[in-house]
Scaffold this active site. Structure first.
Site, PDB file in Angstrom:
ATOM      1  N   HIS A 156       0.834  -1.206   0.000  1.00  0.00           N
ATOM      2  CA  HIS A 156       0.000   0.000   0.000  1.00  0.00           C
ATOM      3  C   HIS A 156       0.869   1.257   0.000  1.00  0.00           C
ATOM      4  O   HIS A 156       0.678   2.164  -0.832  1.00  0.00           O
ATOM      5  CB  HIS A 156      -0.907  -0.021   1.234  1.00  0.00           C
ATOM      6  CG  HIS A 156      -1.796   1.168   1.366  1.00  0.00           C
ATOM      7  ND1 HIS A 156      -3.113   1.172   0.954  1.00  0.00           N
ATOM      8  CD2 HIS A 156      -1.571   2.422   1.854  1.00  0.00           C
ATOM      9  CE1 HIS A 156      -3.648   2.348   1.183  1.00  0.00           C
ATOM     10  NE2 HIS A 156      -2.734   3.134   1.735  1.00  0.00           N
ATOM     11  N   GLU A 157       1.815   1.311   0.928  1.00  0.00           N
ATOM     12  CA  GLU A 157       2.655   2.504   1.033  1.00  0.00           C
ATOM     13  C   GLU A 157       3.604   2.636  -0.150  1.00  0.00           C
ATOM     14  O   GLU A 157       3.922   3.750  -0.576  1.00  0.00           O
ATOM     15  CB  GLU A 157       3.440   2.484   2.349  1.00  0.00           C
ATOM     16  CG  GLU A 157       2.574   2.514   3.601  1.00  0.00           C
ATOM     17  CD  GLU A 157       1.661   3.724   3.667  1.00  0.00           C
ATOM     18  OE1 GLU A 157       1.992   4.767   3.061  1.00  0.00           O
ATOM     19  OE2 GLU A 157       0.596   3.628   4.312  1.00  0.00           O
ATOM     20  N   HIS A 171       1.849   4.524  -2.825  1.00  0.00           N
ATOM     21  CA  HIS A 171       1.954   5.975  -2.624  1.00  0.00           C
ATOM     22  C   HIS A 171       3.329   6.487  -3.037  1.00  0.00           C
ATOM     23  O   HIS A 171       3.454   7.498  -3.748  1.00  0.00           O
ATOM     24  CB  HIS A 171       1.729   6.325  -1.146  1.00  0.00           C
ATOM     25  CG  HIS A 171       0.322   6.124  -0.657  1.00  0.00           C
ATOM     26  ND1 HIS A 171      -0.779   6.538  -1.376  1.00  0.00           N
ATOM     27  CD2 HIS A 171      -0.148   5.580   0.498  1.00  0.00           C
ATOM     28  CE1 HIS A 171      -1.880   6.254  -0.693  1.00  0.00           C
ATOM     29  NE2 HIS A 171      -1.526   5.663   0.444  1.00  0.00           N
TER      30      HIS A 171
END
Length: 448
Positions: A31-32, A35
């Site tokens: 997920h990170e 980003h």
């Protein structure tokens, strides 16, 4: 492979926590990274990529000046971009005001709207991509059952004395032609026509010759898989168990078990169970469960948390890459649809709010899935990744969906919300998220 054998036997709670941390860390890292990488591609500089919160256990810097670190509390992570005051991407007004236009472009708050929106959306999107890749990989590696029903590995069953062999192509059972596997209604009718006896006559094609041989009941009361935190798992039943009698009455078909559970109104069932040649006794209490319907909505049923299967493992064939990915996308879509439907029906009171699990429940599920093998645990990671990606898209400030909501407002109005309004909304969003966490934890501790 039973993953729990890789750990010392310090108790189920310990390895449930360990596998929960493993699953969560993988999902958070992806997920990170979504980003981070989309932000980098969009010209936004990441100062810190952290897996976990709190004291830093290990860190290193890459050539772009980003600090990569592992922190002591493994319950999340974050990317802090240039110009951020904190992990929630609040603006550092003092720093931003001192930057040149060129430097401001490399911050999250000075980048164009499209770059900020893409960076925020990338986290949940990468969660969905992870799920699709895992589902596709599992489907591709396990294979799919072909149009013809061919006997693969024969399962261990009590009194397994029959002439059916691996490699036989099943044409009919007890004279009833085997239906198209894609026709659920025909498959249900097929099972209803079979006599509930321990042995059946199979018409098979073997080495080009058609013959009739004896075989086990096609769909016996065999446990192929257990639901995590289900009634059967909680009392120590295991995959491979065969239920031979209910309250002293012998059974031969999984339908006998299903009818006893659904018609018993939650009354305890005394089960005689065959396991690897030994007979065991269990007292099993069915639980009330809310289940999604194919046409939408939910129905309440009594369940014991097991899945059955046919008396042999059907031979499988390797699907095409496109077929595997198509099935994986459909699986991800079904999870999203089911999650939204479940949440809606909980809010409206149509189903119990106990269907919402908190961190303890998720940790228990992690351990339970790992105890059933690597494939089940990996599949669970994909399911959880989809759920976390969807949760992050909810329009709640502090979540990615809340930031996208701010960006949508900016796109329409031509300016972002004021700092004061943003701070108030972020505080409200944080309160909502914390309330949901407490509510889920309460469910874990007090729901049956």
């Amino acid at each position: 492979m039973d993953l729990t054998t890789l750990l010392p036997s310090f108790g189920s709670s310990l390895w449930a926590i360990v596998f929960f941390i493993i699953a969560l860390s993988i999902i958070v890292a992806i997920h990170e990274y979504g980003h981070y990488i989309v932000g980098r591609w969009s010209g936004i500089h990441a100062e810190v990529f952290s897996l976990g919160f709190g004291p830093v256990l290990y860190s290193t810097h890459d050539k772009r000046g980003t600090k990569w670190q592992i922190a002591a509390i493994p319950l999340g992570g974050y990317v802090r971009f240039k110009g951020d005051a904190n992990a929630a991407s609040g603006p550092n007004g003092e720093l931003i005001s001192s930057l040149s236009p060129e430097e401001l472009r490399t911050t999250m708050h000075g980048a164009p709207l499209w770059a900020r929106s893409a960076t925020v959306a990338a986290g949940p999107i990468f969660n969905f991509i992870l799920s699709i890749l895992i589902f596709a990989g599992v489907i591709f590696s396990q294979g799919v059952v072909g149009d013809k029903l061919i006997v693969g590995d024969l399962r261990a069953l009590p009194n397994a004395e029959y002439a059916l062999k691996a490699g036989d192509e099943v044409l009919a059972i007890e004279g009833v032609p085997f239906p198209d596997g894609t026709d659920a209604e025909a498959s249900e009718s097929f099972l209803e026509l079979l006599p509930r006896t321990p042995y059946l006559d199979y018409t098979v094609l073997r080495n080009g010759d058609q013959m009739t041989v004896t075989g086990p009941y096609f769909y016996p009361p065999l446990i192929v898989e257990l639901a995590a935190r289900g009634a059967a798992m909680d009392i120590g039943m295991a995959s491979g168990d065969v239920i031979t009698a209910i309250d002293g009455q012998e059974i031969y078909a999984f339908r006998d078990l299903k009818e006893a559970v659904e018609g018993g109104n939650g009354e305890p069932l005394k089960l005689d169970v065959w396991r690897d040649g030994q007979m065991l006794d269990f007292v099993l209490v069915p639980r009330r469960v809310d289940e999604p319907l194919a046409e939408g909505g939910f129905q309440t049923q009594w369940r014991i948390g097991i899945a059955g299967g046919v008396a042999f493992d059907p031979a499988r064939e390797t699907p095409g890459v496109g077929e595997a990915f198509s099935a994986a996308v459909n699986q991800t879509g079904r999870i999203i649809e089911g999650s939204i439907s479940g949440l809606y029906h909980m809010i409206t009171g149509a189903i119990s709010s106990c269907n919402l699990s908190g961190p303890v429940g998720i940790a228990q599920t992690s351990g339970a899935m790992a105890s059933q093998g690597a494939d089940n645990f990996i599949w669970f990671i994909a399911v959880l990744s989809t759920a976390i990606g969807l949760l992050n898209l909810f329009p709640i400030p502090v979540l990615d969906g809340g930031h996208l909501m701010f960006h949508a407002y900016e796109a329409v109005s031509g300016r972002p919300p004021s700092d004061r309004v943003a701070r108030v909304l972020m505080s409200i969003g944080l309160a909502i998220v914390l309330s949901l966490m407490v509510f889920g934890l309460t469910n874990d501790l007090f729901c049956p």
